[in-house]
Design a protein around this motif. Structure first.
Motif, short mmCIF file in Angstrom:
data_model
loop_
_atom_site.label_atom_id
_atom_site.label_comp_id
_atom_site.label_asym_id
_atom_site.label_seq_id
_atom_site.Cartn_x
_atom_site.Cartn_y
_atom_site.Cartn_z
N UNK A 44 0.92 -0.85 0.02
CA UNK A 44 -0.43 -0.40 0.16
C UNK A 44 0.23 1.60 0.12
N UNK A 45 1.55 1.31 1.01
CA UNK A 45 3.00 2.09 0.53
C UNK A 45 3.59 2.16 -0.67
N UNK A 46 3.76 1.56 -1.36
CA UNK A 46 4.52 1.55 -2.51
C UNK A 46 3.44 2.40 -3.73
N UNK A 47 2.54 1.74 -3.77
CA UNK A 47 1.58 2.78 -4.10
C UNK A 47 1.08 3.75 -4.07
N UNK A 48 1.22 4.20 -2.88
CA UNK A 48 0.84 5.55 -2.40
C UNK A 48 1.74 6.60 -3.20
N UNK A 52 2.20 9.26 -5.76
CA UNK A 52 2.20 10.81 -5.26
C UNK A 52 3.68 11.69 -6.16
N UNK A 53 4.37 10.50 -6.81
CA UNK A 53 5.71 11.03 -7.62
C UNK A 53 5.62 11.26 -8.86
N UNK A 54 4.04 10.21 -9.70
CA UNK A 54 3.41 10.77 -10.37
C UNK A 54 3.80 9.53 -12.21
N UNK A 55 4.29 8.32 -10.77
CA UNK A 55 4.64 7.05 -11.63
C UNK A 55 3.50 6.49 -11.27
N UNK A 56 2.18 7.38 -10.86
CA UNK A 56 1.01 5.74 -11.24
C UNK A 56 0.06 5.13 -13.08
N UNK A 57 0.62 5.70 -13.97
CA UNK A 57 0.78 5.53 -15.21
C UNK A 57 2.38 4.47 -15.24
#
Length: 114
Positions: A44-48, A52-57
């Motif tokens: 969960x922390x890694x996903x957040x 946060x750093x803009x690497x969700x895609x």
């Protein structure tokens, strides 16, 4: 009722293993559940952090998606991935209401890829 109705697996396990005392089984169950909770919290922390750093895609961030891929809607991307042929409609629904209806032509979408 067994979870997957694999009685053969249960019989095999009972035939080829020794019984575990209850207190030891409870101890390992507790240890594994704590380990699972820690692992889930870290994921969960890694996903957040990635969001946060803009690497969700991540595919876009690392250059696996081209500009043509980003121009297509998700429905068109899935249709191209599934190799849908012919024409049809893409219907967007929100709740119980139709939001948008867009004509879809697979030849146009596939030309973008080629």
């Amino acid at each position: 009722m067994a979870l997957f109705e694999m009685k053969w697996l249960r019989r095999w396990m009972r035939r080829n293993t020794n019984p575990i005392p209850e207190h030891r089984a409870e101890l390992w169950k507790r240890r594994l559940s704590i380990g699972y909770a820690v692992l889930a919290w870290q994921a969960f922390g890694l996903v957040c952090y990635m969001v946060y750093t803009g690497r969700n895609d991540w595919a876009k961030y690392y250059g696996y998606k081209t500009e043509e891929d980003l121009a297509l809607s998700p429905a068109q991307q899935f249709a191209r991935h599934l190799r849908v042929e012919g024409t049809g409609k893409i219907i967007r629904i929100s709740g119980f209401h139709k939001v948008e209806e867009v004509p879809f032509d697979a030849s146009e979408v596939n030309q973008v890829k080629e």
